[in-house]
Write a protein that holds these residues in place. Structure first.
Motif, PDB file in Angstrom:
ATOM      1  N   SER A 143      42.964 -21.111 103.914  1.00  0.00           N
ATOM      2  CA  SER A 143      42.328 -20.276 102.898  1.00  0.00           C
ATOM      3  C   SER A 143      40.840 -20.601 102.793  1.00  0.00           C
ATOM      4  N   GLY A 144      40.042 -19.538 102.681  1.00  0.00           N
ATOM      5  CA  GLY A 144      38.625 -19.705 102.391  1.00  0.00           C
ATOM      6  C   GLY A 144      38.286 -19.159 101.016  1.00  0.00           C
ATOM      7  N   ASP A 145      39.311 -18.924 100.227  1.00  0.00           N
ATOM      8  CA  ASP A 145      39.156 -18.349  98.880  1.00  0.00           C
ATOM      9  C   ASP A 145      39.945 -19.227  97.922  1.00  0.00           C
ATOM     10  N   ASP A 146      39.247 -19.963  97.081  1.00  0.00           N
ATOM     11  CA  ASP A 146      39.898 -20.951  96.217  1.00  0.00           C
ATOM     12  C   ASP A 146      40.958 -20.339  95.302  1.00  0.00           C
TER      13      ASP A 146
ATOM     14  N   TYR B 238      36.077 -18.219 111.455  1.00  0.00           N
ATOM     15  CA  TYR B 238      35.838 -18.053 110.014  1.00  0.00           C
ATOM     16  C   TYR B 238      35.560 -16.586 109.716  1.00  0.00           C
TER      17      TYR B 238
ATOM     18  N   LYS C  69      39.668 -19.891 109.112  1.00  0.00           N
ATOM     19  CA  LYS C  69      39.373 -19.933 107.685  1.00  0.00           C
ATOM     20  C   LYS C  69      39.288 -18.470 107.245  1.00  0.00           C
TER      21      LYS C  69
ATOM     22  N   THR D 168      44.267 -19.676  97.178  1.00  0.00           N
ATOM     23  CA  THR D 168      44.722 -20.750  98.068  1.00  0.00           C
ATOM     24  C   THR D 168      46.218 -21.013  97.914  1.00  0.00           C
TER      25      THR D 168
ATOM     26  N   SER E 217      37.528 -25.635 100.846  1.00  0.00           N
ATOM     27  CA  SER E 217      37.304 -25.309  99.438  1.00  0.00           C
ATOM     28  C   SER E 217      35.908 -25.665  98.952  1.00  0.00           C
TER      29      SER E 217
ATOM     30  N   GLY F   2      39.670 -12.588 100.950  1.00  0.00           N
ATOM     31  CA  GLY F   2      40.168 -12.402  99.592  1.00  0.00           C
ATOM     32  C   GLY F   2      41.351 -11.456  99.525  1.00  0.00           C
TER      33      GLY F   2
ATOM     34  N   VAL G 166      43.297 -25.278 102.776  1.00  0.00           N
ATOM     35  CA  VAL G 166      42.076 -24.626 102.303  1.00  0.00           C
ATOM     36  C   VAL G 166      40.845 -25.376 102.797  1.00  0.00           C
TER      37      VAL G 166
ATOM     38  N   ALA H 107      38.761 -15.768 104.580  1.00  0.00           N
ATOM     39  CA  ALA H 107      38.117 -15.621 103.272  1.00  0.00           C
ATOM     40  C   ALA H 107      37.819 -14.161 102.955  1.00  0.00           C
TER      41      ALA H 107
ATOM     42  N   VAL I  81      34.663 -14.020 106.770  1.00  0.00           N
ATOM     43  CA  VAL I  81      34.190 -13.913 105.392  1.00  0.00           C
ATOM     44  C   VAL I  81      33.396 -12.610 105.247  1.00  0.00           C
TER      45      VAL I  81
END
Length: 292
Positions: free
Chosen positions: A188-191, A135, A164, A194, A207, A168, A205, A166, A137
Motif C-alpha cells: 500500500s502507498g495510501d495510509d 510505484y 507500491k 493500508t 507509509s 487510492g 505499506v 497508491a 501514484v
C-alpha cells in the motif's frame, strides 16, 4: 521478499531553519522509527523532498541514514524519473551497497501510454543490479499504471518484486492481488486504506504516518498480516484522523509538523512547499497529546 512484509517508512529530509539538511534530526528520526518497530526504511522518496535536493545533499542524506541505521533494518532507495535514459544511467553507475531494493516511480509529466510505462520499467528492470519495487501514484504522475500493465511486468521480470500501489483504489489493488504471481508484493502507498489492502492479501505499506506514529501503525499492519482484524481496526481508527490531517495541506508539511511537536526536528520545508497553517498545527498537537 520477507524483508518487505510489514511497514516501510518514506523518510523525510529534515531541514534547519536556514534550509540546510539537518543530519542530527535525521539520525533522531531513523532511530525513532526503528525503535518504534518499522520493518524497513525508504530513502529519497517523494516525502524526502528529493526534487529539491542537490546531488551532494542526496549523498549526505543516504550516508546519514545508512550510518544511523547501521544495518538494523533493510533499506530501499528511490531511483526514478521521467527520463528513462537518465534513470538507466543512474542504475548502472550508482553504488547500491547497503540497499536491498530500489523504489521507482512511474514516469510523471510526460503522460506515457500503458505500453510506454511497460517499456520504461522494462529498461529499469534490465539495468537495475538489485530488486525493483515499481510505484504507481496517479495523483503525482498524471497517469495510472493499470493492473494489466503491473501484472505483465510482474510476470515478465523476476527482479520486479512488487508494487507500491497508491492510486487510492482498493478495487484496483485487489485486481492485482487476485492475479499476481505468488511471491509478488502488493504494498500500500495510501495510509488510509493500508489495512483493507493487507487483509485482502497485500504485503504491507510504505507509509508516511508510520514515521510519525511507528509503534501504533506498524503494530496495526502486523495484526492485519496475522488476520487479527478487530485488534488491527482498533488501531486503524485510533490513527485515522491523523492520517487525514497530515495530508490535508500537503506532504511532507503535515508529517514535519508532527515531528516538530514530537521534538524530533524543525518543520521547515522548501518551496514550492509551505508549512501547514496554525489551525492544523494545533489540531495535530492535540491529537498527539490525546494519543498519549
Amino acid at each position: 521478499m520477507q524483508s518487505f512484509l510489514g511497514t516501510g517508512v518514506a523518510l523525510v529530509t529534515p531541514f534547519k531553519k536556514d534550509f540546510s539538511v539537518d543530519t542530527e534530526a535525521l539520525t533522531r528520526i531513523v532511530n525513532f522509527v526503528i525503535e518504534g518497530g518499522v520493518e524497513y526504511l525508504v530513502v529519497l522518496g517523494t516525502t524526502a523532498e528529493t526534487a529539491t535536493l542537490t546531488n551532494d545533499e542526496k549523498e549526505l542524506v543516504i550516508a546519514t541514514i545508512a550510518a544511523a541505521n547501521n544495518g538494523r533494518v533493510p533499506m530501499v532507495l528511490g531511483v526514478g524519473g521521467n527520463n528513462t535514459a537518465k534513470v538507466v544511467e543512474e542504475l548502472k553507475t550508482r553504488n547500491f551497497a547497503g540497499f536491498s531494493a530500489i523504489l521507482s516511480v512511474s514516469p510523471y509529466y510526460n503522460k506515457p501510454t500503458q505500453e510506454g510505462i511497460y517499456q520504461h520499467f522494462k529498461a529499469v528492470a534490465e539495468a537495475s543490479p538489485i530488486p525493483v519495487i515499481i510505484y504507481n501514484v496517479p495523483g503525482r504522475t498524471a497517469s495510472n499504471m493499470l493492473p494489466n500493465t503491473v501484472l505483465r511486468l510482474a510476470k515478465d521480470f523476476k527482479n520486479i518484486i512488487g508494487i507500491k500501489e497508491a492510486a487510492g483504489d482498493i478495487v484496483q489493488a485487489m485486481k492485482i492481488i487476485q492475479d499476481k504471481p505468488e511471491d509478488f508484493l502488493v504494498i500500500s502507498g495510501d495510509d488510509m486504506i493500508t489495512l483493507p489492502m493487507v487483509l485482502a492479501g497485500g504485503a504491507g505499506v510504505i507509509s508516511v504516518i508510520g514515521e510519525g506514529f511507528p509503534k501504533e501503525f506498524s503494530e496495526m499492519v502486523r495484526l492485519g498480516l496475522n488476520k487479527k482484524v478487530k485488534e488491527a481496526y482498533h488501531l486503524h481508527y485510533k490513527l485515522a484522523d491523523s492520517i487525514d490531517m497530515i495530508f490535508e495541506q500537503g506532504n511532507p508539511a503535515g508529517i514535519k509538523e508532527v515531528f516538530k511537536h514530537l521534538g524530533l526536528s524543525e518543520n521547515t520545508v522548501r518551496l514550492p512547499l509551505v508549512n501547514v497553517d496554525e489551525n492544523l498545527s494545533e489540531r495535530l498537537a492535540n491529537f498527539i497529546k490525546n494519543l498519549g
